[in-house]
Design a protein around this motif. Structure first.
Motif, PDB file in Angstrom:
ATOM      1  N   TYR A   1       0.782  -1.229   0.000  1.00  0.00           N
ATOM      2  CA  TYR A   1       0.000   0.000   0.000  1.00  0.00           C
ATOM      3  C   TYR A   1       0.813   1.277   0.000  1.00  0.00           C
ATOM      4  O   TYR A   1       0.303   2.336   0.310  1.00  0.00           O
ATOM      5  CB  TYR A   1      -0.958   0.001   1.195  1.00  0.00           C
ATOM      6  N   THR A   2       2.107   1.172  -0.333  1.00  0.00           N
ATOM      7  CA  THR A   2       2.924   2.386  -0.374  1.00  0.00           C
ATOM      8  C   THR A   2       2.477   3.291  -1.511  1.00  0.00           C
ATOM      9  O   THR A   2       2.250   2.838  -2.617  1.00  0.00           O
ATOM     10  CB  THR A   2       4.401   2.006  -0.587  1.00  0.00           C
ATOM     11  N   GLN A   3       2.340   4.571  -1.216  1.00  0.00           N
ATOM     12  CA  GLN A   3       1.972   5.527  -2.252  1.00  0.00           C
ATOM     13  C   GLN A   3       3.114   6.513  -2.414  1.00  0.00           C
ATOM     14  O   GLN A   3       3.512   7.159  -1.449  1.00  0.00           O
ATOM     15  CB  GLN A   3       0.732   6.322  -1.827  1.00  0.00           C
ATOM     16  N   ARG A   4       3.655   6.611  -3.640  1.00  0.00           N
ATOM     17  CA  ARG A   4       4.729   7.579  -3.873  1.00  0.00           C
ATOM     18  C   ARG A   4       4.201   8.737  -4.696  1.00  0.00           C
ATOM     19  O   ARG A   4       3.528   8.533  -5.692  1.00  0.00           O
ATOM     20  CB  ARG A   4       5.847   6.932  -4.691  1.00  0.00           C
ATOM     21  N   SER A   5       4.541   9.946  -4.270  1.00  0.00           N
ATOM     22  CA  SER A   5       4.142  11.098  -5.091  1.00  0.00           C
ATOM     23  C   SER A   5       5.242  12.133  -5.083  1.00  0.00           C
ATOM     24  O   SER A   5       6.115  12.120  -4.212  1.00  0.00           O
ATOM     25  CB  SER A   5       2.865  11.751  -4.569  1.00  0.00           C
TER      26      SER A   5
ATOM     27  N   ASP B   1      -2.128  12.068  -0.347  1.00  0.00           N
ATOM     28  CA  ASP B   1      -2.576  10.819   0.276  1.00  0.00           C
ATOM     29  C   ASP B   1      -3.052  11.061   1.699  1.00  0.00           C
ATOM     30  O   ASP B   1      -2.619  10.396   2.640  1.00  0.00           O
ATOM     31  CB  ASP B   1      -1.427   9.787   0.312  1.00  0.00           C
TER      32      ASP B   1
ATOM     33  N   THR C   1       6.396   9.965   0.234  1.00  0.00           N
ATOM     34  CA  THR C   1       6.001   8.562   0.171  1.00  0.00           C
ATOM     35  C   THR C   1       5.294   8.206   1.462  1.00  0.00           C
ATOM     36  O   THR C   1       5.823   8.447   2.547  1.00  0.00           O
ATOM     37  CB  THR C   1       7.244   7.675   0.000  1.00  0.00           C
TER      38      THR C   1
ATOM     39  N   GLU D   1       3.851   5.275   3.727  1.00  0.00           N
ATOM     40  CA  GLU D   1       3.956   3.817   3.875  1.00  0.00           C
ATOM     41  C   GLU D   1       3.241   3.369   5.135  1.00  0.00           C
ATOM     42  O   GLU D   1       3.710   3.612   6.239  1.00  0.00           O
ATOM     43  CB  GLU D   1       5.426   3.427   3.938  1.00  0.00           C
TER      44      GLU D   1
ATOM     45  N   SER E   1      -2.327   1.408 -13.226  1.00  0.00           N
ATOM     46  CA  SER E   1      -1.763   0.229 -12.577  1.00  0.00           C
ATOM     47  C   SER E   1      -0.884  -0.559 -13.545  1.00  0.00           C
ATOM     48  O   SER E   1       0.077  -1.192 -13.132  1.00  0.00           O
ATOM     49  CB  SER E   1      -2.864  -0.651 -11.998  1.00  0.00           C
TER      50      SER E   1
END
Lengths: 651, 128, 177
Positions: free
Chosen positions: A511-515, A528, A618, A620, B33
């Protein structure tokens, strides 16, 4: 010149002590006299301690007469990083290794001082001295830490940038080496038992609490390494399946198999061949790992290298394995035990599966690590074996291991009855299913996460159930503290730690979101569901470093991601900033600055207005659970160390 | 309730829960995705072992732009990976080739599973 | 376990370990520039242009008819330090011989690159590569990487790693044939 001379003299003393120990011990074994090896061990330890002292003195006083100090230290290097500078590069790291080895050798000999005439102790001492002589020998010839620096420099380079911006450099290598060196002892005794043919004796069982301590140090060492990379490398991850990381994982895998397998040997006298092989393999893999880290054959962020060490280390690896295989073949008959595994559905049977899975995992990781070399030799082109491959293998394997953790504590020895098992596990099974159902209704859609959580919950349930049983029994006896020293307590705490670790890994990687966000000074944004504000630039200029920091606020907390240049090395590294809580980590990096060119050292993006910055954000979830799990594993190993002496139950 | 019935009930519940989960975790092959998946398979050119998904180095960003553009242009996964491979060489892909020597990387893990099964069966036979 | 099974297994394991050890023991760490078969060999060199470190403009198209040595480097790259004097010597040596050396800054900042070039006395121009577009086109994985383009505009040699002067001279000899 004096420091070089002094340091080398101490190394000669250490080498002489180790070599003398080998010779003297061999003679004592042949003539069957009580051994006097302890003085040699003391000599070796004093020698290496002296060498370490000289190196530390040189580092702390910034004496650049030694080339090693000029390359890893500077006048403005703080005390902590001067001390840790000893293991920042190849030659010095060998000093740390040898120091720990000499100390442990003396410790073992002192522990068994009343068994001086015992041939097993004698041969184990020969092996320990031999390994000590090898590593001291490496420092005397190809990897000399005390090389004189011919240039008269007034200033040194300072340590590698990434090795001086986080205090974990003081914890990770010593703990890791303690683990590796600690496993030299089971190896030495395995060889000794095979040579003397006394393979049915209880040496590994008696040493179990020390082996668990070494395992604990190794485990915590690896986890601290992951934590350190996480804090410093800037990509928000903690494990890259890098050759050097794999090199530390390989002996850990066989070591874990070993400490589990020894339980069965303790209880039922089985798995003798497995245990001797595992002890030998763990040491051999440690040497192989040292080879990968130091030979420069495989490229890695973590390697330091020299081309002459490679063949020597691989030679030791080969010698170790050949010796082990040869001895096992020779004594093969004597190793057969009178009893066997009665049926697969029993605790012994599950331990067999455990051994196969751990060793199998080690083989696959080893193959994946050397595969690029193999491919290049055969086909001439280069390939990479990276995270996608290792993750594909590790995932089902970890699930299988979690399943074993769920079953084994509740399955009986010798022959388990399905009814009894179901009665014991029923509550755990339903609880795990409930957890999954709850998560699914809350919106968790990744099937892989649900499967992993199911087995992790089951493993946790079994561990908790076992601990509860121990507590109840202790209470009945009126001695609650006795629960701490019960046989399974430490192990179950470790299992709980592994469960926490596993959940942290699965959730954070899924579920890591990188922006990347671009913000002008004073601007805020929501990334996020995290509220991020960029407040301005700070410049930090001190003798050690020049850093351009960004004042960033995340959810009310102040963070200072930066781009740092360490004086002396002229390298610029990104310094990430992390806001951590139990639910999530927010990992912020200073990625670029707008405008036409600055002196900050950060990347420039000329299509952005000057004064605005690009932040990498990011998010996490549950990442902190990894370090909490790691702490629990260490704690569990410590509790296991305190375990009551197990009284052999009649089988 | 007998043990068998009790166990059977739990298994039924297990099947229901995971069955529903399986159905609900529908195919999410949106463009984003797909791009994210491809990005995890390509190594960041200037890093040691990070994928372009994980690194923010300039080279990684450049490759990410290329992947996103290619996905939008309608190229297939295979085409995209092949074109990147043509520019950088085979070592840019994080997963080794499955043909030729690469077969070894999949045979060995299968061998481990086989070993488990074989040993289990042999132990069972001995018990009988 | 039967004696013979044990012996056979031991010999097999030993043979595997011997092969493994010899294999690993004979691998060489990369120390010099290796001539690699990059996908660009024989292909027309991708065109590029850019701003030099001192602000002037540079374009590959202006160099038709010359041999061009394109060197991707960075200030943070150790081997680049090693090869910098070799490249400068080579550039100076061939300055009247229709051979041009152009550096391309790889994944670095303007200030660091300028610092490096000034410190190591670079005798050839270097251009910036914002966004890594040029490196992407050339498939550069890590600095230092050097491409040699012949007078007809095709890539003839790709060297990965720090180049030595003798290597550059040898390559030039091959290119001119």
């Amino acid at each position: 010149m004096t420091l070089t001379w002094l340091g080398r003299s101490f190394l000669y003393v250490a080498f002489a002590g180790a070599l003398g120990g080998v010779a003297f011990q061999l003679r004592a074994l042949r003539t069957k006299r009580p051994s006097f090896a302890i003085p040699f061990a003391v000599l070796a330890l004093l020698g290496i301690a002296g060498a370490v002292g000289v190196m530390q003195y040189a580092l702390i006083t910034h004496d650049f007469a030694l080339a090693y100090v000029a390359e890893n230290n500077a006048t403005f290097t703080p005390l902590l990083y001067s001390i840790t500078g000893m293991w920042s590069a190849l030659e010095g790291s060998l000093l740390l290794w040898s120091l720990l080895l000499a100390a442990i050798t003396l410790g073992v000999l002192f522990y068994y001082r009343r068994e001086k005439t015992d041939a097993v102790v004698g041969w184990a001492a020969v092996v320990l001295f031999g390994v000590g002589a090898f590593f001291s020998g490496l420092m005397m010839f190809p990897a000399d830490p005390f090389l004189h620096n011919p240039a008269h420099v007034l200033q040194g380079q300072g340590p590698n940038a990434l090795l001086q911006d986080n205090p974990l450099v003081a914890a990770h290598p010593p703990l890791l080496y303690l683990g590796f060196v600690g496993f030299t002892v089971p190896f030495a005794f395995a060889i000794a038992m095979l040579i003397t043919g006394r393979v049915h004796e209880r040496w590994p069982l008696e040493q179990r609490r020390w082996t668990v301590l070494a395992w604990g140090a190794l485990s915590v060492g690896i986890i601290l390494g992951a934590w350190w990379s996480y804090q410093v490398l800037g990509w928000g991850g903690f494990w890259g399946w890098d050759p050097v990381e794999n090199a530390a994982l390989l002996p850990w895998l066989t070591a874990t198999a070993y400490i589990h397998s020894v339980i069965v040997q303790d209880r039922r006298g089985l798995f003798r061949v497995w245990n001797l092989s595992l002890a030998i393999s763990t040491f051999a893999l440690t040497v192989l790992g040292t080879f990968f880290t130091r030979s420069g054959v495989l490229e890695s962020v973590h390697s330091f290298s020299s081309s002459t060490l490679g063949p020597l280390l691989i030679g030791l690896f080969f010698f170790t394995v050949a010796l082990g295989v040869g001895l096992l073949a020779w004594r093969g008959d004597a190793l057969r035990s009178a009893v066997g595994v009665d049926q697969p559905f029993s605790r012994e049977g599950l331990f067999v599966a455990n051994n196969i899975l751990f060793v199998g995992f080690a083989v696959v990781v080893l193959l994946g690590t050397v595969f690029p070399l193999l491919y290049e030799a055969v086909n001439g082109t280069q390939v990479t074996v990276g995270t996608p491959y290792f993750a594909t293998i590790a995932a089902p394997l970890s699930v299988a291991l979690l399943a074993l953790m769920a079953l084994a504590p509740l399955v009986s020895w010798r022959s388990a009855s399905r009814e009894v098992l179901w009665n014991r596990i029923r509550l755990v099974a339903w609880a795990s299913l409930a957890v999954v159902a709850l998560l699914a209704t809350l919106g968790v859609r990744h099937l892989a996460v649900l499967v992993a959580v199911f087995f992790a919950a089951a493993a946790a349930g079994s561990a908790l159930r076992t601990l509860w049983g121990v507590l109840v029994a202790a209470r009945r006896r009126g001695r609650l503290l006795g629960a701490l020293r019960a046989p399974t307590t430490g192990g179950m705490v470790v299992h709980l730690g592994i469960v926490v670790l596993a959940i942290g890994i699965v959730v954070s990687t899924s579920y890591t979101q990188r922006s990347e966000v671009t913000l002008a000074s004073g601007q805020s944004t929501v990334v996020d569901s995290q509220f991020v504000t960029f407040k301005g630039f700070h410049v930090v200029k001190d003798p050690l470093e020049t850093a351009t920091q960004l004042a960033v606020e995340v959810d009310g907390h102040s963070l200072f991601p930066a781009v740092t240049t360490f004086n002396g090395r002229a390298t610029t590294v990104g310094t990430p900033a992390i806001d951590s809580n139990l639910l999530r980590d927010v990992y912020v990096t200073f990625d670029a600055v707008g405008g036409n060119g600055t002196t900050s050292g950060a990347q420039v993006q000329n299509n952005l207005p000057a004064g605005s910055v690009v932040l990498g954000v990011t998010v996490e979830p549950l990442l902190a659970w990894l370090w909490i799990g790691g702490l629990m594993v260490g704690l569990g190993a410590g509790v296991s160390f305190l375990r009551r002496r197990h009284v052999e139950e009649p089988t | 309730m007998t043990v068998l019935r009790s166990f059977g009930l739990w298994v039924a519940a297990l099947v229901v829960v995971f069955g529903v989960a399986l159905l609900v975790s529908a195919n999410q092959s949106s463009a984003a995705s797909r791009a994210a998946h491809l990005e995890s398979l390509v190594k960041c050119p200037s890093c040691e072992d990070l994928s372009v998904a994980q690194s923010n180095a300039t080279t990684a960003v450049a490759v990410r732009h290329e992947i996103v553009a290619d996905v939008a242009a309608g190229k297939s996964d295979n085409q995209i990976l092949t074109s990147i491979e043509n520019a950088y060489g085979t070592s840019i892909l994080l997963s080794p080739p499955t043909s030729g020597l690469g077969v070894l990387l999949w045979i060995v893990p299968l061998g481990v599973v086989l070993a488990l099964i074989v040993v289990g069966l042999r132990l069972r036979r001995r018990w009988r | 376990m039967k004696r013979r099974t044990v012996l056979v297994t031991s010999l097999v394991v030993l043979a595997v370990v011997v092969a493994f050890s010899v294999f690993l023991g004979t691998r060489q760490p990369v120390t010099d520039a290796t001539d690699i078969t990059s996908p660009l060999l024989g292909q027309p060199a991708p065109n590029f242009s850019g701003t030099e470190l001192d602000g002037a403009h540079w374009s590959l198209r202006n160099d038709l008819g010359h041999v061009v040595v394109v060197n991707f480097w960075a200030s943070w790259c150790g081997p680049c330090v090693v090869e910098a004097p070799n490249l400068s010597t080579f550039a100076w040596q061939e300055r009247h011989a229709n051979v041009d050396v152009i550096g391309v800054v790889f994944n670095d900042t303007l200030s660091a690159a300028q610092g490096f070039a000034a410190h190591y006395g670079s005798l050839y121009p270097s251009i910036l590569d914002p966004g890594g577009a040029i490196a992407n086109r050339y498939g550069v994985v890590s600095p230092p990487t050097t491409f040699v383009i012949n007078a007809k505009g095709r890539v003839v040699v790709t060297l990965v790693g720090p180049v030595r002067l003798s290597q550059l001279n040898a390559v030039l000899g091959r290119v001119r044939q």
